[in-house]
Design an enzyme around this catalytic site. Structure first.
Site, short mmCIF file in Angstrom:
data_model
loop_
_atom_site.label_atom_id
_atom_site.label_comp_id
_atom_site.label_asym_id
_atom_site.label_seq_id
_atom_site.Cartn_x
_atom_site.Cartn_y
_atom_site.Cartn_z
N LYS A 137 13.17 -8.00 17.15
CA LYS A 137 12.80 -8.71 15.92
C LYS A 137 13.58 -10.03 15.86
CE LYS A 137 11.72 -4.40 13.54
NZ LYS A 137 12.05 -3.47 12.44
N LYS A 169 6.89 3.98 21.20
CA LYS A 169 7.00 4.11 19.75
C LYS A 169 5.79 4.84 19.18
CE LYS A 169 8.77 0.71 17.40
NZ LYS A 169 9.99 1.41 16.91
#
Length: 285
Positions: A137, A169
């Site tokens: 991020k 994920k």
């Protein structure tokens, strides 16, 4: 993780693109009113408190703009700074100093903010065996500098990008048809393509932790958005079979308690996406 050579290449690409973006066909403000032969000197002034980061990167920027510029450093990366401190002096062509100024300041302000926040998280975990990780991020086009800042602040880098580690994920798992299918397909893919990449798998609940543990060769389990009690249970279930990582809405108030659950790592996107830039100035002297 990527090699040092790859990392240095990323830094050079950041500088090249940033100068292209900012300077274009010329710094016409400087070209218009400052003689090309004029020499100058400036200081990097701290107007905030925290951990300084980006000194080494600033030197790379100055060198890229003009290899004849000279830097006299007083405070190194990773040092604690206070309002009024002078980090370095830069001497050389006045036009070159001005051409590099904004990239140096933009980079150091953000890098210092990231290093400061990371150091705060690292200090909160003092005495535990848990390490702080960053995430992907990051600001597009500036990732190498932001991850460098995390390391300056005492944290560790997660994978650099999508290509240097496998991280399965929730969406990967759901699209693949389940955890075991996702893991098996990943192992087949890595073998078929002769790739030696570590595999991290995200668990959304304790049942998923147990299913992940049925597969061999998992490097780390991401214990995502678990409460404290379930995190302790997950750590106990995993034992020494692989490493553990907590993530998801962990902040300064809760990070210590998650660490005390026994996880090896805590990852936080806030290190890079939720910081307030350190106030720095480059002033002529």
């Amino acid at each position: 993780m990527i090699s040092e050579a790859q990392f240095q290449n990323e830094l050079q690409l950041i500088i090249q693109n940033a100068i292209r973006e900012d300077v274009g066909d010329g710094d016409h403000s400087s070209l218009a009113c400052i003689p090309i032969e004029a020499l100058g000197k400036a200081k990097l002034l701290v107007k905030d408190n925290g951990i300084i980061a980006g000194v080494a990167f600033a030197k790379m920027v100055f060198n890229y703009v003009d290899a004849n510029m000279k830097i006299e450093t007083f405070i190194e990366d990773g040092s604690e700074v206070n309002y009024g401190d002078i980090v370095f002096h830069v001497t050389g062509s006045s036009q070159s100093i001005l051409k590099a100024e904004r990239l140096v300041l933009n980079s150091m302000q953000r890098m210092s903010a990231i290093a400061t926040k990371t150091k705060k998280y690292v200090d909160l975990l003092e005495g535990t065996n848990t390490k702080v990780l960053d995430t992907r991020k990051t600001t597009p086009g500036f990732r190498a500098c932001e991850k460098w800042a995390v390391k300056i602040g005492g944290g560790e880098n997660h994978r650099f990008a999508l290509y240097d580690m496998v991280m399965l994920k929730d969406n990967h798992i759901d699209f693949a048809g389940g955890i075991t299918k996702a893991i098996n397909k990943t192992k087949d893919y890595l073998e078929a393509n002769n790739k030696d990449l570590k595999i991290i798998v995200e668990a959304r609940n304790l049942n998923e932790v147990e299913e992940i543990l049925e597969s061999e060769g998992i490097y780390r389990i991401l214990i995502d958005n678990f409460n404290f009690e379930d995190t302790k249970t997950a750590v106990a279930l995993i034992g020494t079979k692989c490493l553990t990582e907590s993530s998801g809405n962990i902040n300064e108030q809760t990070i210590r308690q998650y660490a005390e659950c026994g996880v090896n790592y805590i990852s936080s996107g806030a290190l890079t996406h939720s910081v307030h830039n350190m106030d720095l100035s480059l002033k002529a002297i």
